[in-house]
Design a protein around this motif. Structure first.
Motif, short mmCIF file in Angstrom:
data_model
loop_
_atom_site.label_atom_id
_atom_site.label_comp_id
_atom_site.label_asym_id
_atom_site.label_seq_id
_atom_site.Cartn_x
_atom_site.Cartn_y
_atom_site.Cartn_z
N GLN A 137 0.82 -1.20 0.00
CA GLN A 137 0.00 0.00 0.00
C GLN A 137 0.86 1.26 0.00
O GLN A 137 0.55 2.24 -0.68
CB GLN A 137 -0.93 0.00 1.22
N THR A 138 1.94 1.23 0.77
CA THR A 138 2.82 2.39 0.81
C THR A 138 3.53 2.61 -0.52
O THR A 138 3.69 3.75 -0.97
CB THR A 138 3.85 2.22 1.94
N ARG A 141 0.49 3.25 -3.24
CA ARG A 141 -0.53 4.25 -2.89
C ARG A 141 -1.92 3.78 -3.33
O ARG A 141 -2.71 4.54 -3.88
CB ARG A 141 -0.20 5.62 -3.51
#
Length: 426
Positions: A137-138, A141
């Motif tokens: 997710q990081t 995004r």
């Protein structure tokens, strides 16, 4: 001129800390020296030594030696693995999506996921990839559900094999990791990245993707730049409205999302997850499908009732299209002949409920019988109240039997005596 003695006799100022002392002579006494700190020796300050903390490596999970036995061969390189998956996406995604075998994933999102997933694998073999969903997710995004869809798509392609399922750490592992200043609570899944053994891929397409690179912006158009240049003049409409052209109009009331009955949403979700329905029904949105099934859900319809209603269409000889133009209206038209207050499977459910109750009653009677037989075989304890009651009943029956026997014996003896008396008299 002044002599040296006059110079020695002049007033001396002795400064110690914050005090200033005026002395008329240079002669001082020992107590004054101690008070003013003239003979005080400076003690050497201890050397400061830096104490470095001991760095303990974080806790690691060791895999067994045969963990990668079922995994296919290693990848050629990270770039080729990403290009291989993108080629699979370009060749097979449309067909898999039409067949309902995969979920919706954009190509750009899938490319970002591939770059993030391959970043944690061993560069030479593609194994020992321990990338978590939060890390993905990081890097990308994107949301958590999107990352799960990407991993399910890679599982359909067969280019990622999980050799260890992620799990929570045990109590001993948590205590050991806490001593190592490791606050992690679980172990990430370990996987091996490789080429797909399930789908064919065009090597020319893979080479083309490798030649293009990843994340390269599209080339500039060969036309005139003035054709695509935006106008620097503010339109009159924006001046009148007193707002920017791309701003949101806050004067209008915000459109609220429609709310549906929870029973309708539940029925829609069950119909979308039931494989008996056609593919176009399972691909409908949950809110639109809930709007079609709201009246039926309120009247107690289930997914079996909706499927039975579609079966009645098949039995009537009509054909159901595979790709209707308006799927929501088409589904409502197919369900229209069946009355809303008469679910097709209502009688079948009542019959099944009656059979279940009868079977439950038979099972209960059988269990009671088995229990009684088992209790009869188990000897009672000496101080059991049931045993005492049984002994009392047996004693009472014994006394009754004894009294009956003695009464009948006395009557027989009286009859014999009467017969003897009659014989003597005759």
């Amino acid at each position: 001129m002044r002599s040296k003695s006059q110079d020695n006799a002049r007033t001396h100022k002795i400064v110690c800390g914050h005090a200033v002392c005026n002395c008329q002579s240079a002669k001082t006494y020992p107590d004054q020296q101690i008070r003013h700190g003239l003979n005080r020796r400076r003690r050497p300050k201890p050397a400061l030594t830096a104490v470095l903390p001991i760095q303990i490596p974080p806790l690691q999970l060791d895999l067994p030696e045969d963990a990668y036995d079922e995994a296919p061969a290693c990848w050629w390189s990270r770039a080729r693995w990403v290009a291989h998956n993108l080629a699979l996406y370009d060749q097979h995604y449309t067909d898999l999506r039409a067949a309902g075998r995969c979920e919706s994933v954009g190509r750009k999102t899938f490319e970002l996921y591939l770059l993030g997933e391959s970043a944690g694998a061993d560069y030479s073999t593609g194994r020992n990839s321990r990338v978590t969903i939060r890390s993905l997710q990081t890097l990308t995004r994107r949301s958590e559900s999107t990352m799960h869809r990407c991993r399910r798509l890679v599982a359909v392609f067969g280019t990622r094999t999980v050799v260890f399922r992620g799990r929570q750490r045990t109590l001993l592992e948590r205590l050991d990791s806490w001593r190592r200043d490791d606050r992690a609570r679980g172990w990430a899944a370990v996987s091996a990245l490789h080429e797909s053994p399930l789908f064919p891929v065009d090597n020319a397409l893979v080479e083309s993707i490798l030649h293009q690179g990843f994340g390269t912006p599209p080339g500039r158009s060969s036309g005139s730049l003035s054709l695509s240049r935006s106008s620097s003049i503010t339109p009159a409409q924006n001046v009148i409205d007193r707002r920017a052209s791309r701003g949101m109009d806050t004067k209008r009331a915000r459109r609220k999302a429609r709310s549906y009955d929870p029973r309708a949403l539940l029925l829609a979700s069950r119909c979308r997850s039931d494989e008996r329905f056609p593919l176009w029904v399972r691909q409908l949105g949950p809110q639109g499908l809930a709007a079609v099934l709201t009246r039926r859900a309120i009247n107690g319809w289930t997914a079996d009732d909706v499927h039975a209603a579609l079966d009645q269409v098949y039995l009537s000889g009509r054909k159901i299209f595979d790709r209707p133009r308006d799927p929501y209206g088409y589904l409502a038209w197919l369900l229209k002949p069946v009355p809303v207050d008469e679910p097709p499977m209502l009688l079948d459910r009542a019959r099944e409920r009656t059979l279940d109750l009868e079977q439950t009653e038979r099972d209960r009677a059988h269990r009671e019988q088995l229990r009684a037989e088992a209790m009869a075989k188990v000897p009672a304890a000496p101080d059991s109240p049931m045993r005492a009651a049984a002994l009392a009943v047996a004693a009472k029956a014994g006394r009754r039997a004894i009294s009956t026997t003695s009464t009948s014996r006395a009557a027989a003896e009286a009859a014999q005596r009467e017969l003897a008396r009659l014989a003597r008299d005759s």
